[in-house]
Design an enzyme around this catalytic site. Structure first.
Site, PDB file in Angstrom:
ATOM      1  N   LEU A 176     -26.129  25.753 -29.845  1.00 14.02           N
ATOM      2  CA  LEU A 176     -24.785  25.763 -29.276  1.00 14.02           C
ATOM      3  C   LEU A 176     -24.893  25.522 -27.780  1.00 14.02           C
ATOM      4  O   LEU A 176     -25.628  26.228 -27.081  1.00 14.02           O
ATOM      5  CB  LEU A 176     -24.077  27.087 -29.555  1.00 14.02           C
ATOM      6  CG  LEU A 176     -22.595  27.154 -29.160  1.00 14.02           C
ATOM      7  CD1 LEU A 176     -21.818  28.044 -30.124  1.00 14.02           C
ATOM      8  CD2 LEU A 176     -22.398  27.654 -27.729  1.00 14.02           C
ATOM      9  N   GLY A 231     -20.077  24.033 -22.063  1.00 14.82           N
ATOM     10  CA  GLY A 231     -19.820  23.084 -20.978  1.00 14.82           C
ATOM     11  C   GLY A 231     -20.352  21.697 -21.286  1.00 14.82           C
ATOM     12  O   GLY A 231     -20.914  21.028 -20.420  1.00 14.82           O
ATOM     13  N   SER A 290     -18.722  18.913 -22.067  1.00 10.55           N
ATOM     14  CA  SER A 290     -17.794  17.788 -21.936  1.00 10.55           C
ATOM     15  C   SER A 290     -18.263  16.728 -20.953  1.00 10.55           C
ATOM     16  O   SER A 290     -17.862  15.570 -21.043  1.00 10.55           O
ATOM     17  CB  SER A 290     -16.405  18.289 -21.516  1.00 10.55           C
ATOM     18  OG  SER A 290     -16.466  18.924 -20.240  1.00 10.55           O
ATOM     19  N   GLY A 335     -21.419  15.796 -17.488  1.00 12.90           N
ATOM     20  CA  GLY A 335     -22.540  16.201 -16.657  1.00 12.90           C
ATOM     21  C   GLY A 335     -23.750  16.658 -17.445  1.00 12.90           C
ATOM     22  O   GLY A 335     -24.147  16.059 -18.453  1.00 12.90           O
ATOM     23  N   ILE A 336     -24.359  17.744 -16.976  1.00 10.15           N
ATOM     24  CA  ILE A 336     -25.589  18.250 -17.579  1.00 10.15           C
ATOM     25  C   ILE A 336     -25.372  18.647 -19.035  1.00 10.15           C
ATOM     26  O   ILE A 336     -26.178  18.335 -19.906  1.00 10.15           O
ATOM     27  CB  ILE A 336     -26.131  19.437 -16.765  1.00 10.15           C
ATOM     28  CG1 ILE A 336     -26.548  18.985 -15.365  1.00 10.15           C
ATOM     29  CG2 ILE A 336     -27.316  20.086 -17.480  1.00 10.15           C
ATOM     30  CD1 ILE A 336     -26.916  20.135 -14.440  1.00 10.15           C
ATOM     31  N   GLY A 337     -24.285  19.345 -19.321  1.00  8.89           N
ATOM     32  CA  GLY A 337     -24.041  19.806 -20.680  1.00  8.89           C
ATOM     33  C   GLY A 337     -23.920  18.675 -21.674  1.00  8.89           C
ATOM     34  O   GLY A 337     -24.456  18.745 -22.786  1.00  8.89           O
ATOM     35  N   SER A 372     -30.247  27.164 -11.420  1.00  6.09           N
ATOM     36  CA  SER A 372     -30.375  26.258 -10.283  1.00  6.09           C
ATOM     37  C   SER A 372     -31.521  26.773  -9.429  1.00  6.09           C
ATOM     38  O   SER A 372     -31.884  27.952  -9.513  1.00  6.09           O
ATOM     39  CB  SER A 372     -29.070  26.252  -9.481  1.00  6.09           C
ATOM     40  OG  SER A 372     -29.234  25.643  -8.208  1.00  6.09           O
ATOM     41  N   TYR A 406     -21.791  30.000  -4.910  1.00  5.20           N
ATOM     42  CA  TYR A 406     -22.462  29.485  -6.107  1.00  5.20           C
ATOM     43  C   TYR A 406     -23.853  30.098  -6.229  1.00  5.20           C
ATOM     44  O   TYR A 406     -24.246  30.552  -7.314  1.00  5.20           O
ATOM     45  CB  TYR A 406     -22.552  27.964  -6.003  1.00  5.20           C
ATOM     46  CG  TYR A 406     -23.334  27.296  -7.110  1.00  5.20           C
ATOM     47  CD1 TYR A 406     -22.768  27.088  -8.365  1.00  5.20           C
ATOM     48  CD2 TYR A 406     -24.643  26.854  -6.898  1.00  5.20           C
ATOM     49  CE1 TYR A 406     -23.490  26.470  -9.380  1.00  5.20           C
ATOM     50  CE2 TYR A 406     -25.359  26.227  -7.906  1.00  5.20           C
ATOM     51  CZ  TYR A 406     -24.778  26.041  -9.139  1.00  5.20           C
ATOM     52  OH  TYR A 406     -25.492  25.426 -10.136  1.00  5.20           O
TER      53      TYR A 406
END
Length: 255
Positions: free
Chosen positions: A5, A8, A10, A12-14, A125, A138
């Site tokens: 699973l 995120g 949709s 970029g990285i995911g 990160s 962040y």
């Protein structure tokens, strides 16, 4: 092959992670707040999942079926000096990047613990181990995420659940460009913001991060922390070697 699973997923990285895992033959459950953005992904399931909404998380985990691996990737960033960043934005980042990641982990852990196997992969990160000015909120959310992940490695590890923290540096995913920016007119921190690209260093692609994640999942004994790409390895090595009695910046700048 594992049932994975991905939050995120949709863009970029995911999205890159979902595609790489599907290419390798894994059963992928791609999730996002807006599942319409997943329509063209060649994966087994596409589900709505908002990591800040408990009902959404519970429904997605229930509908996903057996989950061998959670890739906790959903997150955002902001650009603002800490002196003036709206506190509600800091709270929003923690709800999404930190508490949201724990919320999904809590949802999948009982079945993993009872089964005696599973793998939690947190996309963190290099800013989970060092800081960059103007991106402090962040970094704070990622430092907290790494504390959660390492604690889970001890607690859930006792029951056969592996935990990995993947640490990219700058990624050409568009996340920084989409970030909310909070600066006042004639802001004294603007010169520092203008030099941020030099501080962030060389970027890797989302696809490079995805390969690191997929390779980590496929290891029999996955490591706890995994730098994603040579720039991340270099920055984290420098952080480890630097003295602890003064602030650390990987690149020195005048501003």
């Amino acid at each position: 092959m594992s049932s994975v699973l991905v939050t995120g997923a949709s863009r970029g990285i995911g999205r890159a992670i979902a595609l790489e895992l599907a290419r390798r033959g894994h059963r992928v459950i791609a999730t996002a707040r807006r599942p319409g953005a997943l329509a063209d992904l060649p994966v087994d399931r596409k589900l709505r999942l908002d990591v800040t909404d408990q009902d959404s998380v519970d429904a997605a985990v229930r509908d996903a079926g057996e989950i061998d691996v959670l890739v906790s990737n959903a997150g955002e960033t902001v650009r603002a000096p800490l002196e003036t960043v709206p506190l509600e934005e800091v709270e929003r980042l923690f709800r999404l990047n930190t508490v949201g990641a724990l919320r999904v982990a809590q949802a999948v852990l009982p079945a993993m613990r009872e089964r005696g196997s599973g793998h939690l992969v947190f996309v963190s990160s290099i800013q989970g181990r060092l800081v960059l000015p103007i991106i402090g909120p962040y970094a704070a959310s990622k430092w907290a995420l790494e504390a959660i992940a390492e604690t889970l490695a001890i607690e859930a590890g006792h029951f056969g659940v592996d935990v990995s923290i993947v640490q990219p540096g700058a990624v050409s995913s568009g996340g920084g460009e989409r970030a909310k920016v909070f600066f006042t007119d004639d802001d004294p921190y603007t010169p520092l913001h203008d030099r941020l690209s030099a501080l962030r260093g060389e970027a890797v692609t989302p696809e490079e991060v995805a390969v690191t994640v997929a390779t980590t999942i496929e290891q029999p004994s996955p490591p706890l922390r995994v730098p994603a790409g040579a720039p991340a390895e270099k920055a984290l090595r420098a952080r480890k070697q630097a003295p602890e009695n003064e602030p650390f910046l990987f690149a020195k700048i005048d501003w």
